[in-house]
Design an enzyme around this catalytic site. Structure first.
Site, PDB file in Angstrom:
ATOM      1  CB  SER A  95      -0.879   0.014   1.250  1.00  0.00           C
ATOM      2  OG  SER A  95      -0.040   0.193   2.389  1.00  0.00           O
TER       3      SER A  95
ATOM      4  CG  ASP B 218      -3.893  -2.820  -1.367  1.00  0.00           C
ATOM      5  OD1 ASP B 218      -4.865  -2.945  -2.133  1.00  0.00           O
ATOM      6  OD2 ASP B 218      -3.958  -2.984  -0.133  1.00  0.00           O
TER       7      ASP B 218
ATOM      8  CG  ASP C 126      -9.295   3.468  -3.803  1.00  0.00           C
ATOM      9  OD1 ASP C 126     -10.379   3.868  -4.293  1.00  0.00           O
ATOM     10  OD2 ASP C 126      -9.159   3.171  -2.609  1.00  0.00           O
TER      11      ASP C 126
ATOM     12  CD  GLU D 262     -12.528   0.748  -3.295  1.00  0.00           C
ATOM     13  OE1 GLU D 262     -11.359   0.389  -3.076  1.00  0.00           O
ATOM     14  OE2 GLU D 262     -13.250   1.280  -2.434  1.00  0.00           O
TER      15      GLU D 262
ATOM     16  CG  HIS E  41      -9.760  -1.928   3.937  1.00  0.00           C
ATOM     17  ND1 HIS E  41     -10.272  -0.924   3.153  1.00  0.00           N
ATOM     18  CD2 HIS E  41      -9.211  -2.819   3.088  1.00  0.00           C
ATOM     19  CE1 HIS E  41     -10.024  -1.205   1.882  1.00  0.00           C
ATOM     20  NE2 HIS E  41      -9.383  -2.346   1.808  1.00  0.00           N
TER      21      HIS E  41
ATOM     22  CG  HIS F  32     -10.079  -4.497  -1.451  1.00  0.00           C
ATOM     23  ND1 HIS F  32      -8.968  -3.715  -1.307  1.00  0.00           N
ATOM     24  CD2 HIS F  32     -10.155  -4.800  -2.775  1.00  0.00           C
ATOM     25  CE1 HIS F  32      -8.398  -3.530  -2.479  1.00  0.00           C
ATOM     26  NE2 HIS F  32      -9.104  -4.174  -3.398  1.00  0.00           N
ATOM     27  N   GLY F  33     -10.752  -6.381   2.353  1.00  0.00           N
ATOM     28  CA  GLY F  33     -11.246  -6.483   3.725  1.00  0.00           C
ATOM     29  C   GLY F  33     -11.668  -7.881   4.108  1.00  0.00           C
TER      30      GLY F  33
ATOM     31  CG  ASN G 236      -6.855  -7.237  -1.585  1.00  0.00           C
ATOM     32  OD1 ASN G 236      -6.593  -8.038  -2.483  1.00  0.00           O
ATOM     33  ND2 ASN G 236      -6.835  -5.930  -1.766  1.00  0.00           N
TER      34      ASN G 236
ATOM     35  CB  THR H 152      -6.555  -7.095   9.575  1.00  0.00           C
ATOM     36  OG1 THR H 152      -6.751  -5.789   9.013  1.00  0.00           O
ATOM     37  CG2 THR H 152      -6.813  -7.039  11.064  1.00  0.00           C
TER      38      THR H 152
END
Ligand code: 13P
Length: 281
Positions: free
Chosen positions: A49, A81, A103, A133, A177, A205-206, A227, A230
């Protein structure tokens, strides 16, 4: 080997599985992901990122990831990312990234299309895949918080894909996320509509903290890349904390980061099996 994101997206769509995409910030994280992918014989995305790039330095992170990818026995794409500017995307392509995400989700529909078209015009001739996105994925990533998630509209998605010629679309269907407060509820009907309206690889995502049944349901509905950040961070940090607590006199960084790398590798392996990309290299 280092391959274009295009290759991974196309193979995933044809094969009906999703490729794991994991965020990287340092050497141990990169090694954990590559070792996991090799042991599971799986393609994989390493992704950085803008926050990760700021932390490690673009040249450092690109050199580490490229070395890892080139030595790997499995296909690896290196992805930016959540890139938010044309300049950031250009710098990453120049540094050797083989995939980028632009994004523009915070922009208007037309401005999102405009910046995405500009990125595709640059990236496509370089053989670099472009993910964009539409809608807004909620939650917090790299200190950037999106308070109000906006689900992706299938008709808008069809127009967006047609006009931008992107390789993959990140969808907002109920994931966020960061750490979830309750259990996330995914809008599978919407996902199916988006898949039918666009017919291109979709990106979830997330995905940390999303129940396994939900992942298993989402993949056949068109999700080709998932993705995770975390859950990897949590595994890494928990392992470091364990050493700090059990051996407070330990001062060799390798004795903290080595177990963290192992713990992270196990999480990546389980995800690769869950996403269906294990055995697909
Ligand atoms: P998580 O925070 O759920 O791991 O999501 C990571 C992600 O989507 C990166 O783009």
């Amino acid at each position: 080997m280092l391959v274009s994101g295009k290759e991974l997206f196309q193979a995933a769509k044809q094969g009906g599985y999703a490729v794991g995409a994991f965020n990287v910030n340092n050497m141990e994280i990169i090694q954990a992901i590559i070792e996991a992918a090799e042991e599971e014989n799986s393609p994989v995305f390493l992704q950085a990122s803008q926050g990760g790039i700021k932390y490690a330095g673009l040249e450092y992170i690109a050199a580490l990831a490229k070395t890892a990818a080139e030595q790997a026995k499995v296909p690896v794409a290196l992805n930016l990312d959540h890139g938010t500017s044309f300049a950031q995307v250009a710098k990453c392509i120049r540094a050797g990234f083989s995939a980028v995400m632009i994004d523009g989700s915070q922009l208007s529909f037309e401005d999102n299309i405009a910046i995405t078209q500009k990125v595709v015009d640059m990236a496509a001739p370089c053989g670099v895949s472009v993910e964009a996105e539409l809608g807004k994925i909620g939650g917090t990533e790299d200190d950037i918080s999106v308070a109000e998630a906006v689900f992706t509209d299938p008709d808008e998605a069809a127009e967006f894909v047609e006009r931008t010629k992107i390789d993959a679309l990140a969808v907002a269907i109920g994931t966020a996320h960061g750490v979830y407060k309750g259990e996330p509820k995914l809008d599978f009907a919407r996902l199916e509509q988006i898949r039918n309206a666009t017919n291109i690889p979709l990106v979830l995502h997330g995905a940390s903290g999303v129940p396994e049944e939900a992942i298993r349901k989402a993949v056949p509905l068109g999700i080709c890349k998932i993705n995770i950040d975390t859950e990897l961070r949590q595994a890494f940090t928990k392992a470091v904390q364990e050493v700090v607590h059990t051996k407070p006199q330990e001062f060799d960084p390798r004795k903290l980061l080595g177990p963290a790398r192992e713990a992270m590798k196990e999480v990546v392996k389980a995800k690769l099996r869950l996403f269906g990309c294990a055995g697909r290299a």
